[in-house]
Design a protein around this motif. Sequence first.
Motif, PDB file in Angstrom:
ATOM      1  N   THR A  83       0.847  -1.195   0.000  1.00  0.00           N
ATOM      2  CA  THR A  83       0.000   0.000   0.000  1.00  0.00           C
ATOM      3  C   THR A  83       0.881   1.243   0.000  1.00  0.00           C
ATOM      4  OG1 THR A  83      -1.715  -1.162   1.227  1.00  0.00           O
ATOM      5  CG2 THR A  83      -1.818   1.252   1.233  1.00  0.00           C
ATOM      6  N   ILE A  84       0.702   2.046  -1.045  1.00  0.00           N
ATOM      7  CA  ILE A  84       1.399   3.328  -1.156  1.00  0.00           C
ATOM      8  C   ILE A  84       0.410   4.399  -0.692  1.00  0.00           C
ATOM      9  CG2 ILE A  84       2.407   4.989  -2.785  1.00  0.00           C
ATOM     10  CD1 ILE A  84       2.922   2.457  -4.634  1.00  0.00           C
ATOM     11  N   VAL A  85       0.779   5.190   0.296  1.00  0.00           N
ATOM     12  CA  VAL A  85      -0.127   6.261   0.726  1.00  0.00           C
ATOM     13  C   VAL A  85       0.215   7.524  -0.063  1.00  0.00           C
ATOM     14  CG1 VAL A  85      -1.032   7.602   2.645  1.00  0.00           C
ATOM     15  CG2 VAL A  85      -0.370   5.221   3.014  1.00  0.00           C
ATOM     16  N   VAL A  86      -0.791   8.030  -0.785  1.00  0.00           N
ATOM     17  CA  VAL A  86      -0.596   9.201  -1.651  1.00  0.00           C
ATOM     18  C   VAL A  86      -0.807  10.459  -0.809  1.00  0.00           C
ATOM     19  CG1 VAL A  86      -1.401  10.391  -3.719  1.00  0.00           C
ATOM     20  CG2 VAL A  86      -1.327   7.889  -3.672  1.00  0.00           C
ATOM     21  N   THR A  87       0.266  11.234  -0.658  1.00  0.00           N
ATOM     22  CA  THR A  87       0.258  12.385   0.254  1.00  0.00           C
ATOM     23  C   THR A  87       0.244  13.725  -0.477  1.00  0.00           C
ATOM     24  OG1 THR A  87       2.656  12.024   0.396  1.00  0.00           O
ATOM     25  CG2 THR A  87       1.329  11.217   2.222  1.00  0.00           C
ATOM     26  N   LYS A  88      -0.008  13.702  -1.778  1.00  0.00           N
ATOM     27  CA  LYS A  88      -0.004  14.945  -2.576  1.00  0.00           C
ATOM     28  C   LYS A  88      -0.898  16.009  -1.941  1.00  0.00           C
ATOM     29  CE  LYS A  88      -3.676  13.302  -5.650  1.00  0.00           C
ATOM     30  NZ  LYS A  88      -3.968  12.509  -6.852  1.00  0.00           N
ATOM     31  N   PHE A  89      -0.440  17.234  -2.008  1.00  0.00           N
ATOM     32  CA  PHE A  89      -1.132  18.424  -1.474  1.00  0.00           C
ATOM     33  C   PHE A  89      -1.132  18.500   0.059  1.00  0.00           C
ATOM     34  CE2 PHE A  89      -3.078  17.739  -5.659  1.00  0.00           C
ATOM     35  CZ  PHE A  89      -2.886  18.965  -6.244  1.00  0.00           C
ATOM     36  N   HIS A  90      -0.713  17.444   0.717  1.00  0.00           N
ATOM     37  CA  HIS A  90      -0.656  17.468   2.182  1.00  0.00           C
ATOM     38  C   HIS A  90       0.735  17.887   2.648  1.00  0.00           C
ATOM     39  CE1 HIS A  90      -4.588  15.813   3.186  1.00  0.00           C
ATOM     40  NE2 HIS A  90      -4.454  15.003   2.157  1.00  0.00           N
ATOM     41  N   PRO A  91       0.830  18.439   3.842  1.00  0.00           N
ATOM     42  CA  PRO A  91       2.121  18.935   4.315  1.00  0.00           C
ATOM     43  C   PRO A  91       3.084  17.813   4.726  1.00  0.00           C
ATOM     44  CG  PRO A  91       0.432  19.255   5.999  1.00  0.00           C
ATOM     45  CD  PRO A  91      -0.270  18.742   4.774  1.00  0.00           C
ATOM     46  N   VAL A  92       4.346  18.192   4.832  1.00  0.00           N
ATOM     47  CA  VAL A  92       5.393  17.279   5.290  1.00  0.00           C
ATOM     48  C   VAL A  92       5.022  16.653   6.638  1.00  0.00           C
ATOM     49  CG1 VAL A  92       7.781  17.310   6.163  1.00  0.00           C
ATOM     50  CG2 VAL A  92       7.233  18.389   3.978  1.00  0.00           C
TER      51      VAL A  92
END
Length: 228
Positions: free
Chosen positions: A31-40
């Motif tokens: 499972t790859i968690v897609v973190t686009k647009f979210h902060p570091v």
Amino acid sequence: MSSLADRLSSVQASIADAVHAAGRSADDVTTIVVTKFHPVSLVEELYALGVRDFGENRQQELSLKVKTAEVPEARWHFIGQAQTNKAGAIARAADAVHSVDRIKLAGALQRAATAERSAPLDVLVQLNLTDDPGRGGAQFDELEPLVEEVLSLDALRLRGVMAVAPLDEDPAAAFARVRAASDRIRTLAPDATAISAGMSHDFRQAIDAGATHLRIGSAITGPRPNTA
Ligand SMILES: *Cc1c(COP(=O)(O)O)cnc(C)c1O
């Protein structure tokens, strides 16, 4: 409101159920968690919860997060449309590029990976499941020459195929076409067994169709900020 930890464990439980129901082994599904647009900070919270695979779809955001997030053992997956002039930065930051969809991009990544990396760059070829070239991905009949090109490039290691199911089609039917593309690719490259498919709303059908890499964003992270 549910917490990040609650959402992560609930999605992980649904994935485990679907993998079991499909008669597959949990080890075969990443499972790859897609973190686009979210902060570091969200990347770091997920890491503290045990997540190691992260997905980003824009080069600048990928590069920034790779540089600043304190996640030493993370693996970064680039899943967005790539411009050839960003190939250098992508090859530097990413551990895998899922969205190789044309020969020109493969060539740019080969040159970049040769210059920037000591080990080959893992790549997947992206299949477009629509007729709209703007969606990214190669058409089914373009895959074979693209695969042959990638196999000729020594700084790239072909891992498999990636696709995004269209919203207006039954996901099971869409993923059956991805499976057929994977079968075709494996006749040319037996080791290219990865199938990157399945997002928040369709990961169950993707697991049924043999997906090995799920790319899940909002079901885990919550709604994305600033995407209006
Ligand atoms: C954003 C994105 C995802 C995750 O989408 P969700 O619906 O939030 O799970 C997966 N794959 C790609 C290519 C994406 O751009």
